[in-house]
Scaffold this motif. Structure first.
Motif, short mmCIF file in Angstrom:
data_model
loop_
_atom_site.label_atom_id
_atom_site.label_comp_id
_atom_site.label_asym_id
_atom_site.label_seq_id
_atom_site.Cartn_x
_atom_site.Cartn_y
_atom_site.Cartn_z
N PRO A 60 0.85 -1.20 0.00
CA PRO A 60 0.00 0.00 0.00
C PRO A 60 0.88 1.25 0.00
N SER A 61 0.35 2.37 -0.49
CA SER A 61 1.13 3.60 -0.49
C SER A 61 1.37 4.03 0.96
N LEU B 119 14.51 -5.44 1.18
CA LEU B 119 13.29 -6.22 1.13
C LEU B 119 12.27 -5.66 0.16
N ILE B 120 12.28 -4.34 0.01
CA ILE B 120 11.33 -3.73 -0.94
C ILE B 120 12.06 -2.74 -1.84
N ASP B 121 11.47 -2.45 -2.97
CA ASP B 121 12.02 -1.47 -3.91
C ASP B 121 11.01 -0.36 -4.09
N SER B 122 11.52 0.86 -4.20
CA SER B 122 10.59 1.93 -4.51
C SER B 122 10.73 2.26 -5.99
N VAL B 123 9.60 2.29 -6.66
CA VAL B 123 9.59 2.64 -8.08
C VAL B 123 8.95 4.01 -8.17
N PRO B 124 9.78 5.03 -8.51
CA PRO B 124 9.24 6.40 -8.51
C PRO B 124 7.97 6.51 -9.34
N GLY B 125 6.97 7.14 -8.78
CA GLY B 125 5.71 7.34 -9.49
C GLY B 125 4.78 6.15 -9.44
N PHE C 129 7.33 -2.04 -4.01
CA PHE C 129 7.12 -3.43 -4.39
C PHE C 129 8.06 -4.33 -3.62
N VAL C 130 7.62 -5.56 -3.37
CA VAL C 130 8.48 -6.53 -2.70
C VAL C 130 9.61 -6.90 -3.65
N SER C 131 10.84 -6.83 -3.16
CA SER C 131 12.02 -7.09 -3.99
C SER C 131 12.02 -8.50 -4.56
N LEU C 132 12.58 -8.59 -5.77
CA LEU C 132 12.71 -9.91 -6.39
C LEU C 132 14.07 -10.50 -6.07
N HIS C 133 14.75 -9.87 -5.11
CA HIS C 133 16.11 -10.29 -4.78
C HIS C 133 16.19 -11.72 -4.29
N ASP C 134 17.41 -12.14 -4.23
CA ASP C 134 17.75 -13.45 -3.72
C ASP C 134 17.18 -13.67 -2.32
N LYS C 135 16.19 -14.49 -2.25
CA LYS C 135 15.57 -14.71 -0.95
C LYS C 135 16.50 -15.44 0.01
#
Lengths: 119, 289
Positions: A32-33, A60-66, A70-76
């Motif tokens: 959520p925002s 753990l999360i990524d911010s996508v401007p605008g 989102f939950v990161s797709l990184h190496d869990k």
């Protein structure tokens, strides 16, 4: 510090982190925002922002401007390792405490076995 | 220009009381709580912002513009809730609305009636027959019904029961879903603020003691508790204020100094709430800024 409640932003950070690590929130899923979550939880915008910033710093999360967060797709696995290391530290502390009160290794192992099996 | 409200070096003196070099600012998208004991200058500061009292020197900027010569146009963009009666007591709520609405270029009846319904305000009752809380709800509905970008409220939660206070906080968080809006409100009920306020500005005796992020505030101060035997150590560590209790003592300290004492097992450190911060700061009145 011996007793101070966790600040609210940390409580929120931990709750979200837990959900991400145990799969409650899917990889790539949108959070959520900041403002929407603040309203939902009845807490300030800045507090929510801090929790998100912490999660972002931890990868753990990524911010996508605008778009939002989102939950990161990184190496869990890396994240799991980190979490396991944290658990080990806690276990070490617990052992230290137990020694202080004269608990033997055997007693501890017995208790751990008992509770581990209960699940 | 991110500041929606900015006071710089505002001075105003009255007989026996003065606002002394009051400066602080609020950014768009956030909520600021304005706290201080009775008589500290909260209402006076708000009256200065609204130009209901003319300041002696300094400046107030609203939406990035000085309020001088401009206040009439700027007030269109402000939703204001007073701490006193401003309605026509003999008229009903509906008639009061008809008098007030034309003053606002962007008045929105739909929003007004939605809030009136949500807040349960009887439209056909005379204002004088309303309880204090219901009057406040009506005032709030008016403040929210003309697309104001800045909501300024003087003690909005006084006279409201805890249930509606909670609802009010929801409404406020709703307003700032639009990140171009902001809310500034004074109160002495600090528990309401603790959760929703992004910033806290504390006024004491006409001077601003601090204007900080709420999150920083809970790191800036710590409450230290301990037995009598440790009292001299604490006193040596420059507490802001100290109080003896039957169990020992309790002191408010700067976070940094308190943390240096954290290793001592006979001391207990706690995060103070706003009430405690306010209490100890008022107690140690002569504190440096």
């Amino acid at each position: 510090m011996n007793s101070a409640d966790q600040p609210i932003y940390q409580q929120i950070r931990n709750q979200i982190a837990e959900q991400i690590l145990n799969g409650g929130i899917e990889e790539g899923g949108q959070l959520p925002s900041i403002r929407a979550l603040a309203k939902e939880l009845g807490i300030s915008v800045i507090t929510t922002k801090r929790a998100y910033e912490d999660l972002e710093n931890d990868g753990l999360i990524d911010s996508v401007p605008g778009k939002g967060f989102f939950v990161s797709l990184h190496d869990k696995n890396a994240l799991r390792k980190k979490q396991l290391a944290e658990l080990q530290t806690q276990l070490k502390q617990l052992i230290g405490e137990s020694k202080k009160y004269g608990m033997t290794l055997n007693q501890m192992v017995l208790l751990i076995k008992k509770w581990y099996m209960e699940d | 220009m991110d500041d929606i409200l900015e006071l710089s070096h505002v001075n105003k003196s009255f007989k026996g009381f003065a606002l002394d070099d009051v400066s602080f600012s609020l950014k768009k998208g956030y909520i600021m709580g304005f706290i201080g004991p009775n008589g500290a200058g909260k209402s006076t500061t708000i009256r200065c912002i609204m130009d209901l009292v003319h300041i002696d020197s300094g400046d107030v900027r609203l939406f990035g513009e000085s309020f001088k010569n401009n206040i009439k146009a700027l007030k269109q963009r402000i939703g204001f809730v007073y701490d006193q009666d401003v309605f026509f007591e003999e008229l009903t709520v509906e008639k009061n609305k008809r008098v007030i609405a034309p003053f606002y270029e962007r008045w929105d009846d739909d929003i007004f009636y939605r809030y009136i319904k949500e807040f349960d305000v009887p439209l056909d009752k005379k204002v004088k027959a309303l309880s204090k809380g219901t009057k406040m709800k009506f005032a709030l509905a008016v403040a929210l019904s003309h697309h104001a970008e800045l909501i300024i409220m003087d003690e909005p939660t006084s006279g409201l029961d805890p249930v509606f206070r909670k609802e009010l906080l929801d409404v406020l968080l709703d307003v700032i879903q639009d990140e171009n809006k902001a809310i500034f409100f004074s109160t002495h009920i600090t528990t309401d603020l603790e959760k929703v306020a992004d910033y806290i500005t504390f006024i004491l005796d006409g001077k601003i003691l601090f204007s900080k992020e709420m999150e920083d505030l809970s790191e800036a101060y710590l409450l230290v508790k301990g037995p009598r035997s440790a009292e001299s150590e604490i006193k040596a560590a420059h507490p802001i204020s100290i109080k003896e209790t039957s169990l020992g003592f309790e002191a408010l300290m700067e976070g940094k100094e308190a943390r240096e004492l954290a290793d001592q097992s006979n001391l207990h450190l706690e995060r103070p709430n706003l009430d405690e911060i306010m209490y100890y700061l008022v107690k140690s009145n002569g504190i440096n800024r």
